[in-house]
Design a protein around this motif. Structure first.
Motif, mmCIF file in Angstrom:
data_model
loop_
_atom_site.group_PDB
_atom_site.id
_atom_site.type_symbol
_atom_site.label_atom_id
_atom_site.label_comp_id
_atom_site.label_asym_id
_atom_site.label_seq_id
_atom_site.Cartn_x
_atom_site.Cartn_y
_atom_site.Cartn_z
ATOM 1 N N ALA A 84 0.789 -1.333 -0.043
ATOM 2 C CA ALA A 84 -0.240 -0.148 -0.088
ATOM 3 C C ALA A 84 0.978 1.341 0.116
ATOM 4 C CB ALA A 84 -0.816 -0.015 1.294
ATOM 5 N N GLY A 85 2.153 1.188 0.160
ATOM 6 C CA GLY A 85 2.961 2.276 0.367
ATOM 7 C C GLY A 85 3.377 2.870 1.537
ATOM 8 N N VAL A 86 2.719 2.467 2.644
ATOM 9 C CA VAL A 86 2.814 2.684 3.869
ATOM 10 C C VAL A 86 4.441 2.508 4.324
ATOM 11 C CG1 VAL A 86 2.120 2.627 6.504
ATOM 12 C CG2 VAL A 86 0.433 2.420 4.622
ATOM 13 N N LEU A 87 4.833 1.381 3.963
ATOM 14 C CA LEU A 87 6.160 0.994 4.433
ATOM 15 C C LEU A 87 6.985 0.775 3.203
ATOM 16 C CD1 LEU A 87 5.456 -1.649 7.018
ATOM 17 C CD2 LEU A 87 5.745 0.418 7.514
ATOM 18 N N ARG A 88 8.145 1.038 3.013
ATOM 19 C CA ARG A 88 8.781 0.701 1.696
ATOM 20 C C ARG A 88 9.590 -0.647 1.929
ATOM 21 N NH1 ARG A 88 14.273 3.859 0.564
ATOM 22 N NH2 ARG A 88 14.699 2.286 2.135
ATOM 23 N N ALA A 110 12.350 -7.279 4.462
ATOM 24 C CA ALA A 110 11.765 -7.201 3.402
ATOM 25 C C ALA A 110 11.719 -5.863 2.725
ATOM 26 C CB ALA A 110 9.998 -7.792 3.364
ATOM 27 N N THR A 111 11.714 -5.634 1.457
ATOM 28 C CA THR A 111 11.540 -4.322 0.795
ATOM 29 C C THR A 111 11.050 -4.532 -0.499
ATOM 30 O OG1 THR A 111 14.290 -3.836 1.429
ATOM 31 C CG2 THR A 111 13.027 -2.433 -0.438
ATOM 32 N N MET A 112 9.779 -3.815 -0.768
ATOM 33 C CA MET A 112 9.131 -3.700 -1.927
ATOM 34 C C MET A 112 9.751 -3.085 -2.990
ATOM 35 S SD MET A 112 5.663 -4.338 -3.104
ATOM 36 C CE MET A 112 6.255 -5.026 -4.411
ATOM 37 N N LEU A 113 9.970 -3.793 -3.913
ATOM 38 C CA LEU A 113 10.767 -3.058 -5.256
ATOM 39 C C LEU A 113 9.771 -2.789 -6.172
ATOM 40 C CD1 LEU A 113 13.532 -5.721 -5.527
ATOM 41 C CD2 LEU A 113 13.630 -4.015 -4.476
ATOM 42 N N ARG A 114 9.974 -1.571 -6.592
ATOM 43 C CA ARG A 114 9.094 -0.867 -7.387
ATOM 44 C C ARG A 114 9.700 -0.498 -8.794
ATOM 45 N NH1 ARG A 114 4.214 0.009 -5.153
ATOM 46 N NH2 ARG A 114 4.387 -0.129 -2.788
#
Length: 173
Positions: A84-88, A110-114
């Motif tokens: 949701a973009g709250v945490l990167r 964990a890292t959300m890669l965009r």
């Protein structure tokens, strides 16, 4: 005289792709790439050893399949917040279940890669610490809950700090 490395990463002949591929594959740290909805895309040999499963086993599974039932809710919640973009990115203590049913407490980052337009690519997951003796308890006082050090918006601005920082004498405000 200044020391010059034999490896010149600016050289077009040496693409960063194969280096990153080899680093992922050969790392002694457990690493995985996971789809936004939680399915394993890639796992390295260290992750396979820790979980007691082959890469082909794991690529047919989801994070939920290898997470202790009591921890699935908190793991799902932080993954959803990252989507949701709250945490990167985040760190969380959780328990995995090995192939033989053993409980493996671990601290996972964990890292959300965009992509360039902000689209979800995958999660990059690393095991920072693991207690690999069978059924070891979680470290005391962590209460099986997520430990989030900080959260950022999509531009990287700090938007929240975990109360855990008070343990280090810092004021979250």
């Amino acid at each position: 005289s200044s020391h010059r490395s034999d490896i010149d990463l600016s050289d077009a002949a040496l693409s960063i792709g194969p280096i990153l591929e080899a680093a992922f594959r050969e790392a002694v740290t457990e690493m995985a790439l996971i789809t936004p909805d939680g399915a394993f895309l890639r796992v390295n040999a260290a992750m396979c050893r820790l979980l007691g499963r082959t890469e082909s086993d794991l690529t047919g599974m989801t994070v939920g399949d290898v997470t202790h039932p009591d921890d699935r809710g908190s793991v799902r919640a932080v993954l959803d917040e990252a989507r949701a973009g709250v945490l990167r990115g985040f760190r969380i203590w959780g328990r995995a279940i090995g192939a033989g049913g053993e409980v493996i407490p671990m601290l996972v980052a964990a890292t959300m890669l965009r992509g360039e337009t902000g689209e979800e690519l995958c999660f990059f997951v690393q095991v920072l610490d693991a207690e690999d003796s069978p059924s070891a308890p979680l470290p005391p006082a962590l209460d099986h809950q997520p430990v989030v050090d900080f959260s950022c918006d999509r531009e990287g601005r700090l938007v929240g700090v975990s109360p855990v920082v008070t343990l280090f004498g810092w004021n979250p405000e």
